[in-house]
Design a protein around this motif. Sequence first.
Motif, PDB file in Angstrom:
ATOM      1  N   LEU A  25       0.886  -1.178   0.000  1.00  0.00           N
ATOM      2  CA  LEU A  25       0.000   0.000   0.000  1.00  0.00           C
ATOM      3  C   LEU A  25       0.910   1.211   0.000  1.00  0.00           C
ATOM      4  CD1 LEU A  25      -2.656   1.601   0.430  1.00  0.00           C
ATOM      5  CD2 LEU A  25      -2.461   1.105   2.860  1.00  0.00           C
ATOM      6  N   THR A  26       0.833   2.037  -1.040  1.00  0.00           N
ATOM      7  CA  THR A  26       1.771   3.150  -1.134  1.00  0.00           C
ATOM      8  C   THR A  26       1.073   4.499  -1.092  1.00  0.00           C
ATOM      9  OG1 THR A  26       1.766   3.271  -3.576  1.00  0.00           O
ATOM     10  CG2 THR A  26       3.290   1.710  -2.575  1.00  0.00           C
ATOM     11  N   GLY A  27       1.807   5.483  -0.565  1.00  0.00           N
ATOM     12  CA  GLY A  27       1.297   6.843  -0.467  1.00  0.00           C
ATOM     13  C   GLY A  27       2.338   7.838  -0.956  1.00  0.00           C
ATOM     14  N   ALA A  28       2.068   9.098  -0.716  1.00  0.00           N
ATOM     15  CA  ALA A  28       2.886  10.184  -1.276  1.00  0.00           C
ATOM     16  C   ALA A  28       4.379  10.022  -1.005  1.00  0.00           C
ATOM     17  CB  ALA A  28       2.405  11.521  -0.713  1.00  0.00           C
ATOM     18  N   GLY A  29       4.722   9.442   0.149  1.00  0.00           N
ATOM     19  CA  GLY A  29       6.129   9.320   0.530  1.00  0.00           C
ATOM     20  C   GLY A  29       6.968   8.492  -0.431  1.00  0.00           C
ATOM     21  N   ILE A  30       6.325   7.610  -1.223  1.00  0.00           N
ATOM     22  CA  ILE A  30       7.126   6.818  -2.164  1.00  0.00           C
ATOM     23  C   ILE A  30       7.504   7.655  -3.389  1.00  0.00           C
ATOM     24  CG2 ILE A  30       5.224   5.803  -3.515  1.00  0.00           C
ATOM     25  CD1 ILE A  30       6.800   3.169  -3.555  1.00  0.00           C
ATOM     26  N   SER A  31       6.778   8.745  -3.618  1.00  0.00           N
ATOM     27  CA  SER A  31       7.019   9.535  -4.831  1.00  0.00           C
ATOM     28  C   SER A  31       7.770  10.840  -4.587  1.00  0.00           C
ATOM     29  CB  SER A  31       5.691   9.829  -5.538  1.00  0.00           C
ATOM     30  OG  SER A  31       5.104   8.624  -6.017  1.00  0.00           O
ATOM     31  N   THR A  32       8.033  11.172  -3.323  1.00  0.00           N
ATOM     32  CA  THR A  32       8.771  12.412  -3.069  1.00  0.00           C
ATOM     33  C   THR A  32      10.167  12.327  -3.687  1.00  0.00           C
ATOM     34  OG1 THR A  32       9.374  11.552  -0.898  1.00  0.00           O
ATOM     35  CG2 THR A  32       7.559  13.103  -0.960  1.00  0.00           C
ATOM     36  N   GLU A  33      10.748  11.106  -3.733  1.00  0.00           N
ATOM     37  CA  GLU A  33      12.067  10.943  -4.346  1.00  0.00           C
ATOM     38  C   GLU A  33      12.004  11.028  -5.874  1.00  0.00           C
ATOM     39  OE1 GLU A  33      14.551   7.793  -2.077  1.00  0.00           O
ATOM     40  OE2 GLU A  33      12.490   7.615  -1.342  1.00  0.00           O
ATOM     41  N   SER A  34      10.797  11.057  -6.416  1.00  0.00           N
ATOM     42  CA  SER A  34      10.616  11.307  -7.852  1.00  0.00           C
ATOM     43  C   SER A  34      10.299  12.774  -8.113  1.00  0.00           C
ATOM     44  CB  SER A  34       9.488  10.427  -8.403  1.00  0.00           C
ATOM     45  OG  SER A  34       9.856   9.064  -8.376  1.00  0.00           O
ATOM     46  N   GLY A  35      10.402  13.589  -7.071  1.00  0.00           N
ATOM     47  CA  GLY A  35      10.203  15.029  -7.230  1.00  0.00           C
ATOM     48  C   GLY A  35       8.777  15.505  -7.060  1.00  0.00           C
ATOM     49  N   ILE A  36       7.891  14.628  -6.581  1.00  0.00           N
ATOM     50  CA  ILE A  36       6.503  15.043  -6.361  1.00  0.00           C
ATOM     51  C   ILE A  36       6.314  15.302  -4.874  1.00  0.00           C
ATOM     52  CG2 ILE A  36       4.070  14.389  -6.583  1.00  0.00           C
ATOM     53  CD1 ILE A  36       4.955  12.467  -8.821  1.00  0.00           C
ATOM     54  N   PRO A  37       5.999  16.550  -4.501  1.00  0.00           N
ATOM     55  CA  PRO A  37       5.877  16.836  -3.077  1.00  0.00           C
ATOM     56  C   PRO A  37       4.643  16.182  -2.455  1.00  0.00           C
ATOM     57  CG  PRO A  37       5.297  18.773  -4.383  1.00  0.00           C
ATOM     58  CD  PRO A  37       5.767  17.730  -5.348  1.00  0.00           C
ATOM     59  N   ASP A  38       4.723  15.907  -1.178  1.00  0.00           N
ATOM     60  CA  ASP A  38       3.579  15.401  -0.424  1.00  0.00           C
ATOM     61  C   ASP A  38       2.690  16.602  -0.094  1.00  0.00           C
ATOM     62  OD1 ASP A  38       1.772  14.462   1.396  1.00  0.00           O
ATOM     63  OD2 ASP A  38       3.245  13.466   2.665  1.00  0.00           O
ATOM     64  N   PHE A  39       1.480  16.602  -0.650  1.00  0.00           N
ATOM     65  CA  PHE A  39       0.611  17.785  -0.494  1.00  0.00           C
ATOM     66  C   PHE A  39       0.203  18.020   0.942  1.00  0.00           C
ATOM     67  CE2 PHE A  39      -0.871  15.706  -4.580  1.00  0.00           C
ATOM     68  CZ  PHE A  39       0.208  16.213  -5.277  1.00  0.00           C
ATOM     69  N   ARG A  40       0.392  17.027   1.776  1.00  0.00           N
ATOM     70  CA  ARG A  40       0.018  17.199   3.178  1.00  0.00           C
ATOM     71  C   ARG A  40       1.143  17.802   4.014  1.00  0.00           C
ATOM     72  NH1 ARG A  40      -2.825  13.651   0.826  1.00  0.00           N
ATOM     73  NH2 ARG A  40      -5.060  13.770   1.139  1.00  0.00           N
ATOM     74  N   SER A  41       2.317  17.905   3.398  1.00  0.00           N
ATOM     75  CA  SER A  41       3.418  18.575   4.083  1.00  0.00           C
ATOM     76  C   SER A  41       3.413  20.029   3.635  1.00  0.00           C
ATOM     77  CB  SER A  41       4.753  17.945   3.684  1.00  0.00           C
ATOM     78  OG  SER A  41       4.706  16.563   3.910  1.00  0.00           O
ATOM     79  N   PRO A  42       4.086  20.887   4.403  1.00  0.00           N
ATOM     80  CA  PRO A  42       4.170  22.288   3.959  1.00  0.00           C
ATOM     81  C   PRO A  42       4.666  22.325   2.520  1.00  0.00           C
ATOM     82  CG  PRO A  42       5.113  22.024   6.142  1.00  0.00           C
ATOM     83  CD  PRO A  42       4.768  20.645   5.659  1.00  0.00           C
ATOM     84  N   GLY A  43       3.980  23.084   1.687  1.00  0.00           N
ATOM     85  CA  GLY A  43       4.221  23.065   0.254  1.00  0.00           C
ATOM     86  C   GLY A  43       5.604  23.512  -0.162  1.00  0.00           C
ATOM     87  N   THR A  44       6.039  22.968  -1.284  1.00  0.00           N
ATOM     88  CA  THR A  44       7.305  23.393  -1.867  1.00  0.00           C
ATOM     89  C   THR A  44       7.055  23.698  -3.329  1.00  0.00           C
ATOM     90  OG1 THR A  44       7.769  21.059  -2.238  1.00  0.00           O
ATOM     91  CG2 THR A  44       8.852  22.088  -0.357  1.00  0.00           C
ATOM     92  N   GLY A  45       7.884  24.570  -3.882  1.00  0.00           N
ATOM     93  CA  GLY A  45       7.808  24.874  -5.317  1.00  0.00           C
ATOM     94  C   GLY A  45       6.415  25.286  -5.741  1.00  0.00           C
ATOM     95  N   LEU A  46       5.942  24.601  -6.782  1.00  0.00           N
ATOM     96  CA  LEU A  46       4.635  24.912  -7.364  1.00  0.00           C
ATOM     97  C   LEU A  46       3.487  24.825  -6.368  1.00  0.00           C
ATOM     98  CD1 LEU A  46       4.494  23.045 -10.798  1.00  0.00           C
ATOM     99  CD2 LEU A  46       4.225  25.487 -10.395  1.00  0.00           C
ATOM    100  N   TRP A  47       3.663  24.048  -5.322  1.00  0.00           N
ATOM    101  CA  TRP A  47       2.565  23.774  -4.399  1.00  0.00           C
ATOM    102  C   TRP A  47       2.560  24.701  -3.199  1.00  0.00           C
ATOM    103  CZ3 TRP A  47      -0.881  20.294  -6.214  1.00  0.00           C
ATOM    104  CH2 TRP A  47      -0.441  19.510  -7.288  1.00  0.00           C
ATOM    105  N   GLU A  48       3.573  25.600  -3.182  1.00  0.00           N
ATOM    106  CA  GLU A  48       3.763  26.448  -2.007  1.00  0.00           C
ATOM    107  C   GLU A  48       2.598  27.410  -1.786  1.00  0.00           C
ATOM    108  OE1 GLU A  48       7.762  28.545  -0.171  1.00  0.00           O
ATOM    109  OE2 GLU A  48       7.529  28.264  -2.318  1.00  0.00           O
ATOM    110  N   LYS A  49       2.065  27.946  -2.885  1.00  0.00           N
ATOM    111  CA  LYS A  49       1.138  29.071  -2.743  1.00  0.00           C
ATOM    112  C   LYS A  49      -0.328  28.676  -2.844  1.00  0.00           C
ATOM    113  CE  LYS A  49       4.312  32.701  -4.051  1.00  0.00           C
ATOM    114  NZ  LYS A  49       5.523  31.878  -4.231  1.00  0.00           N
ATOM    115  N   ILE A  50      -0.608  27.396  -2.971  1.00  0.00           N
ATOM    116  CA  ILE A  50      -2.019  27.015  -3.110  1.00  0.00           C
ATOM    117  C   ILE A  50      -2.388  25.958  -2.066  1.00  0.00           C
ATOM    118  CG2 ILE A  50      -1.936  27.422  -5.604  1.00  0.00           C
ATOM    119  CD1 ILE A  50      -2.402  24.228  -5.705  1.00  0.00           C
ATOM    120  N   ASP A  51      -3.683  25.882  -1.811  1.00  0.00           N
ATOM    121  CA  ASP A  51      -4.211  24.823  -0.973  1.00  0.00           C
ATOM    122  C   ASP A  51      -4.963  23.852  -1.890  1.00  0.00           C
ATOM    123  OD1 ASP A  51      -5.553  23.124   0.667  1.00  0.00           O
ATOM    124  OD2 ASP A  51      -6.592  24.675   1.824  1.00  0.00           O
ATOM    125  N   PRO A  52      -4.310  22.732  -2.275  1.00  0.00           N
ATOM    126  CA  PRO A  52      -4.936  21.843  -3.261  1.00  0.00           C
ATOM    127  C   PRO A  52      -6.276  21.292  -2.790  1.00  0.00           C
ATOM    128  CG  PRO A  52      -2.927  20.854  -2.374  1.00  0.00           C
ATOM    129  CD  PRO A  52      -2.991  22.240  -1.850  1.00  0.00           C
TER     130      PRO A  52
END
Length: 254
Positions: A25-52
Motif C-alpha cells: 500500500l503506497t502513499g505520497a512518501g514513495i514519490s517524493t524521491e521522484s520530485g513530487i511533493p507530499d501535499f500534506r506537508s508544507p508546500g514546496t515549489g509549485l505547491w507552495e502558494k495554493i491549498d490543493p
Amino acid sequence: MGEGYQEKLRRLAELLLSANYPMALTGAGISTESGIPDFRSPGTGLWEKIDPFKELSRSALMRNPARFYEIGLPRFRQIRSAEPNPAHLVLAELEAHGYLKGIVTQNIDGLHIKAGSKNVFEVHGHLRTCSCMRCGKEDSFDFLVDLVESGVNPPLCRFCQEGVLRPNVVLFHDPMPRAFYDAAETLQYCDFLMVIGSSLQVYPVAYLPARVEKLAIINISPTPYDSKALVVIREKAGKVFSDLWEVLRQKGKV
Ligand SMILES: [Zn+2]
C-alpha cells in the motif's frame, strides 16, 4: 523496536518471502524521491502558494472550471512528467518475480504503472485520462492538456461538445472510485501488507490495513498502525527497497 536497520531488512525479506499473498500500500512518501511533493506537508515549489484541498476540489471545479485548470494544469503536468524511483522499480521487479501480488496506491502519479507493475489499484485515480462531467465519455488526458494550452479553457468534451472535462482523479468531495472497492476486496486475501510512504491519515484508505494479519511499515513519520506492525522502518522508500533487493540477491532469490 531496538533492533538495527539490517536486522529489520532481513525480517522484511523473510515476511515477504513467506507470505501467501503479499501486497503493498503506497502513499505520497514513495514519490517524493521522484520530485513530487507530499501535499500534506508544507508546500514546496509549485505547491507552495495554493491549498490543493480547496483550489483543486470538486466544488472549485464546478464553480470555476477555468480557474481550476489555470491552477491545476501546471501542477498536473509536473506530476505527469515524474519518473519512477528505485522504490517503484523494485516493487515492479518483486511482482515480476512472484513475490508481490499487487499494489494499492493513494498516488495519482501513475508511477507504479510507469515502473512496470501490473496489478495496481489506483484508489485515488490517475492522470492518464479525463472524462466529461455531462455525458461521462472518457478521453485522454493529453487531449485535455492540448485544449487548455491552446486557450480552450474550460476544456470541453469532443463528443457532446457541452460538458466540461475533468481529470479522473478523486478530488476532495468526490466519491471513491471502483478501484477502491476492488482493492478492499483483494486485500481480503492478503496476509502480509507493506505500507510504504503513507502516514495512513487519509480515510477511507487508512482503514484498509486493519484487515490484514501482518504489517510492515516503511515511512519517515509514525503511523497509527506502528504498534500493530511486525517491522517499522523510518527511512526513505528508495533506500529501503534498494537495500531489500540486495538482501534478496544475497539470498539467491532474485
Ligand atoms: Zn460529453
